[in-house]
Design a protein around this motif. Structure first.
Motif, PDB file in Angstrom:
ATOM      1  N   PHE A 122       0.832  -1.193   0.000  1.00 37.08           N
ATOM      2  CA  PHE A 122       0.000   0.000   0.000  1.00 37.08           C
ATOM      3  C   PHE A 122       0.869   1.247   0.000  1.00 37.08           C
ATOM      4  O   PHE A 122       2.040   1.205   0.398  1.00 37.08           O
ATOM      5  CB  PHE A 122      -0.932   0.000   1.213  1.00 37.08           C
ATOM      6  CG  PHE A 122      -0.250  -0.344   2.477  1.00 37.08           C
ATOM      7  CD1 PHE A 122       0.390   0.626   3.231  1.00 37.08           C
ATOM      8  CD2 PHE A 122      -0.215  -1.667   2.917  1.00 37.08           C
ATOM      9  CE1 PHE A 122       1.033   0.296   4.389  1.00 37.08           C
ATOM     10  CE2 PHE A 122       0.436  -2.001   4.074  1.00 37.08           C
ATOM     11  CZ  PHE A 122       1.078  -1.024   4.826  1.00 37.08           C
ATOM     12  N   GLY A 123       0.337   2.342  -0.428  1.00 40.15           N
ATOM     13  CA  GLY A 123       1.125   3.576  -0.508  1.00 40.15           C
ATOM     14  C   GLY A 123       0.843   4.508   0.645  1.00 40.15           C
ATOM     15  O   GLY A 123       1.596   5.450   0.892  1.00 40.15           O
ATOM     16  N   ALA A 124      -0.235   4.250   1.366  1.00 41.08           N
ATOM     17  CA  ALA A 124      -0.601   5.212   2.402  1.00 41.08           C
ATOM     18  C   ALA A 124      -1.397   4.515   3.498  1.00 41.08           C
ATOM     19  O   ALA A 124      -1.936   3.427   3.305  1.00 41.08           O
ATOM     20  CB  ALA A 124      -1.429   6.345   1.808  1.00 41.08           C
ATOM     21  N   ILE A 125      -1.452   5.179   4.657  1.00 42.15           N
ATOM     22  CA  ILE A 125      -2.219   4.667   5.783  1.00 42.15           C
ATOM     23  C   ILE A 125      -3.200   5.756   6.192  1.00 42.15           C
ATOM     24  O   ILE A 125      -2.846   6.937   6.254  1.00 42.15           O
ATOM     25  CB  ILE A 125      -1.289   4.345   6.974  1.00 42.15           C
ATOM     26  CG1 ILE A 125      -0.336   3.210   6.594  1.00 42.15           C
ATOM     27  CG2 ILE A 125      -2.075   3.997   8.230  1.00 42.15           C
ATOM     28  CD1 ILE A 125       0.779   3.003   7.575  1.00 42.15           C
ATOM     29  N   ALA A 126      -4.433   5.348   6.457  1.00 43.36           N
ATOM     30  CA  ALA A 126      -5.396   6.305   6.975  1.00 43.36           C
ATOM     31  C   ALA A 126      -5.470   6.086   8.483  1.00 43.36           C
ATOM     32  O   ALA A 126      -5.570   4.954   8.945  1.00 43.36           O
ATOM     33  CB  ALA A 126      -6.763   6.073   6.355  1.00 43.36           C
ATOM     34  N   TRP A 180      -2.270   9.093  22.362  1.00 39.29           N
ATOM     35  CA  TRP A 180      -2.917   9.958  21.354  1.00 39.29           C
ATOM     36  C   TRP A 180      -4.384   9.602  21.122  1.00 39.29           C
ATOM     37  O   TRP A 180      -5.074  10.283  20.382  1.00 39.29           O
ATOM     38  CB  TRP A 180      -2.176   9.863  20.014  1.00 39.29           C
ATOM     39  CG  TRP A 180      -0.736  10.321  20.081  1.00 39.29           C
ATOM     40  CD1 TRP A 180      -0.195  11.151  21.012  1.00 39.29           C
ATOM     41  CD2 TRP A 180       0.306   9.934  19.205  1.00 39.29           C
ATOM     42  NE1 TRP A 180       1.134  11.332  20.789  1.00 39.29           N
ATOM     43  CE2 TRP A 180       1.491  10.593  19.665  1.00 39.29           C
ATOM     44  CE3 TRP A 180       0.390   9.125  18.079  1.00 39.29           C
ATOM     45  CZ2 TRP A 180       2.716  10.441  19.032  1.00 39.29           C
ATOM     46  CZ3 TRP A 180       1.607   8.993  17.457  1.00 39.29           C
ATOM     47  CH2 TRP A 180       2.773   9.638  17.931  1.00 39.29           C
ATOM     48  N   GLY A 181      -4.789   8.495  21.693  1.00 40.67           N
ATOM     49  CA  GLY A 181      -6.183   8.082  21.467  1.00 40.67           C
ATOM     50  C   GLY A 181      -6.420   7.592  20.046  1.00 40.67           C
ATOM     51  O   GLY A 181      -7.210   8.175  19.293  1.00 40.67           O
ATOM     52  N   LEU A 182      -5.730   6.492  19.693  1.00 39.77           N
ATOM     53  CA  LEU A 182      -5.850   5.942  18.324  1.00 39.77           C
ATOM     54  C   LEU A 182      -7.225   5.315  18.130  1.00 39.77           C
ATOM     55  O   LEU A 182      -7.635   4.423  18.864  1.00 39.77           O
ATOM     56  CB  LEU A 182      -4.756   4.881  18.136  1.00 39.77           C
ATOM     57  CG  LEU A 182      -4.730   4.141  16.813  1.00 39.77           C
ATOM     58  CD1 LEU A 182      -4.448   5.083  15.663  1.00 39.77           C
ATOM     59  CD2 LEU A 182      -3.698   3.033  16.841  1.00 39.77           C
ATOM     60  N   LEU A 183      -7.973   5.837  17.162  1.00 39.80           N
ATOM     61  CA  LEU A 183      -9.315   5.315  16.910  1.00 39.80           C
ATOM     62  C   LEU A 183      -9.358   4.399  15.679  1.00 39.80           C
ATOM     63  O   LEU A 183     -10.164   3.489  15.604  1.00 39.80           O
ATOM     64  CB  LEU A 183     -10.294   6.469  16.683  1.00 39.80           C
ATOM     65  CG  LEU A 183     -10.521   7.376  17.887  1.00 39.80           C
ATOM     66  CD1 LEU A 183     -11.445   8.511  17.509  1.00 39.80           C
ATOM     67  CD2 LEU A 183     -11.102   6.596  19.055  1.00 39.80           C
ATOM     68  N   GLU A 184      -8.517   4.696  14.721  1.00 43.34           N
ATOM     69  CA  GLU A 184      -8.590   3.929  13.466  1.00 43.34           C
ATOM     70  C   GLU A 184      -7.218   3.913  12.823  1.00 43.34           C
ATOM     71  O   GLU A 184      -6.487   4.916  12.875  1.00 43.34           O
ATOM     72  CB  GLU A 184      -9.586   4.626  12.529  1.00 43.34           C
ATOM     73  CG  GLU A 184     -10.071   3.739  11.417  1.00 43.34           C
ATOM     74  CD  GLU A 184     -11.018   4.474  10.482  1.00 43.34           C
ATOM     75  OE1 GLU A 184     -11.870   5.220  10.988  1.00 43.34           O
ATOM     76  OE2 GLU A 184     -10.861   4.311   9.279  1.00 43.34           O
TER      77      GLU A 184
END
Lengths: 249, 314
Positions: B228-232, B284-288
């Motif tokens: 993949f090229g990116a992470i959301a 940081w509160g990672l949600l997704e």
């Protein structure tokens, strides 16, 4: 060989599943019956006029009736051959045969053989008319048989030429017009022979479709005439194979 | 384990006059594979399929089916082949049974075993109810099924289907797809389609053809797990986006607002674990957090339109 027979069987079935074949047979038989009765009435009226009975009823049947039949069949055979390849191409069904493990030669021979089944039906109907006289008069069956053989061979030649023209186009009507034109030209080649100023006029006379039938019609069985029709048919079948093979390239 | 190669096309080229329809195409298909052929209209899909089935002679190159050359030993090669062209090659004046029996005989099935072959092909394609109907009176969807039955009646090792689901209703499409997937277990299938999800659902490998060349040829799983090229990512509170950029493998971070970020990665690096770890440490509160994998559609559009843009510029 079994491929050829399988294709021929299905082709014959498809010919007789279409109303065209039945309509053609019906119209041909009606017209021929009309001519036949006319000839008989004519013969009955003239009976006893000839001094030595030089013209018998077999002459009327095999000579005049079958002579007339050739003209009718020249009109009708292109209708029977027009569908053979043109319609398959138009309906995209030719692919079924070309992607099956059968050679093009087998496809062409199979279709031709199926068509000969129809030709045989026509010949049998033609034979039925003199057969009706069998119980009331003496017929020269050898002579009638020669006439029927001639009709069969002539229709075979018509069929092979029509098959070839049908492989050239995707429109059945164009195939019909084209093969009618082709047959008529070959038929009329002997017109050239009447003209003294044309070189090789004997050759044209020999090549004409009609001349070879005339001797059979008179009851003369000459193997050269048989060979002529076989070669004529073979040539056009070969051309059909070449034409279909070309299509892949 | 390498399984048996059933179709091999080497440097397949086809010219129509001056236009080059297919240009040096290589294709290998192993047993048990379902290959999806994709491409814009006029890319050369149908031409390729016609050459693979012996309906069109290639201008250059060679096709081997089950090791037999289609040019030198056409009959043997075609025996291993079932083909459904774009329009099903059916005779409208025959009944389904008559037609399938004829097809079986063309493929050299002995008279004795023909009824069984016909019955099993009808069962597979859901034609049992229409056996005695004239094909010409059947709907387009049923005619398509008859065409498919014709292609599988002799149980060939290789089945080539040109847009098999065109003109079918959604339920029929699902059935045909299930059938193709089932066939793919014991046969090799090449399938062309315009419908990308169909290819993704059914095929094990995808080949994209554009302007007569194969521009993409990968297993479908590669599309799903592609580099993949990116992470959301979505964080509840990220103090500074630049702290992310210090992590190994991260090239650039774009803030999309409302805590959303698009993190571009370096090459084939996968910094997802590092991001999660950093997020836990920093609270940081990672949600997704998910990889933005390229879909087949994106790959398709990119590969086919890039070429078109190049052609326009030239």
């Amino acid at each position: 060989m079994s491929n050829i027979l399988n294709i021929a069987r299905t082709e014959l079935k498809r010919i007789f599943l279409s109303p065209l074949a039945w309509a053609v047979l019906a119209v041909v038989q009606f017209i021929m019956g009309f001519v036949f009765i006319n000839l008989l009435v004519d013969y009955a009226n003239n009976a006893g006029m000839q001094p030595d009975d030089s013209i018998g009823v077999s002459d009327y049947v095999a000579g005049s009736l079958y002579g007339f039949a050739t003209i009718l069949l020249l009109l009708v055979m292109p209708l029977m051959t027009m569908r053979l390849f043109a319609e398959e191409r138009k309906g995209n069904t030719l692919v079924l045969l070309t992607s099956a493990p059968v050679s093009i030669t087998e496809v062409v021979l199979g279709k031709f053989l199926g068509l000969l089944g129809f030709v045989l039906a026509v010949v049998l109907l033609m034979a039925a008319m003199p057969l009706a006289l069998h119980w009331s008069t003496n017929l020269d069956w050898g002579r009638v048989a020669a006439g029927l053989l001639g009709l069969f061979l002539m229709m075979m030649a018509f069929g092979a030429a029509g098959l070839f023209v049908s492989s050239l186009t995707r429109e059945p009507t164009i195939a019909a017009v084209g093969s009618f034109g082709l047959l008529l030209v070959v038929w009329l080649l002997n017109i050239l022979a009447y003209n003294d100023s044309i070189p090789f006029r004997e050759v044209f006379n020999y090549l004409s479709l009609i001349g070879h039938y005339d001797s059979l019609r008179r009851g003369i069985f000459n193997s050269a005439d048989i060979v002529y029709y076989l070669l004529f048919s073979g040539l056009f079948l070969w051309l059909t194979v070449q034409r279909l093979d070309m299509e892949r390239n | 384990m390498e399984s048996e190669v059933l179709i091999e096309a080497r440097a397949l080229t086809r010219r129509y006059g001056p236009t080059l329809a297919v240009d040096g195409l290589h294709l290998t298909l192993r047993k048990g594979e379902i290959l999806g052929l994709l491409g814009p209209n006029g890319a050369g899909k149908s031409t390729t399929m016609k050459m693979l089935t012996g309906n069109l002679a290639p201008s250059a190159g060679e096709v081997l089916i089950g090791g037999k050359s289609l040019r030198e030993d056409a009959k043997a090669a075609k025996r291993a082949l079932g083909y459904l062209p774009e329009q099903p090659p059916v005779y409208g004046e025959l009944t389904v049974d008559e037609y399938l029996d004829y097809c079986a005989s063309l493929h050299g099935i002995a008279r004795k075993s023909r009824p069984e072959a016909v019955a099993s092909a009808k069962r597979d394609c859901g034609l049992a109810d229409v056996s005695r109907r004239l094909i010409g009176n059947l709907s387009k969807g049923y005619q398509q099924r008859v065409g498919l039955a014709q292609a599988i009646i002799h149980r060939p090792p290789v089945i080539i289907l040109d847009e098999p689901t065109v003109g079918l209703d959604p339920i029929q499409i699902r059935e045909i797809r299930a059938l193709i997937a089932a066939l793919g277990r014991n046969h090799s299938v090449i399938l062309s389609s315009h419908i990308l999800p169909e290819i993704q659902a059914v095929c094990s490998r995808v080949m994209i053809i554009n302007r007569g060349r194969a521009v993409y040829n990968e297993p479908v799983t590669a599309v799903k797990s592609a580099a993949f090229g990116a992470i959301a990512a979505v964080f509840r509170q990220l103090p500074d986006a630049r702290t992310l950029e210090t992590l190994a493998g991260v090239r650039r971070v774009l803030a999309l607002g409302e805590g959303r970020y698009r993190i571009e990665v370096d090459g084939s690096a996968d910094p997802r674990e590092a991001i999660a770890g950093a997020a836990v440490e920093g609270g940081w509160g990672l949600l997704e957090l998910r990889a933005e994998a390229q879909t087949l559609e994106e790959i398709f559009v990119e590969l086919t339109s890039r070429d078109a843009a190049l052609a326009e510029a030239a």
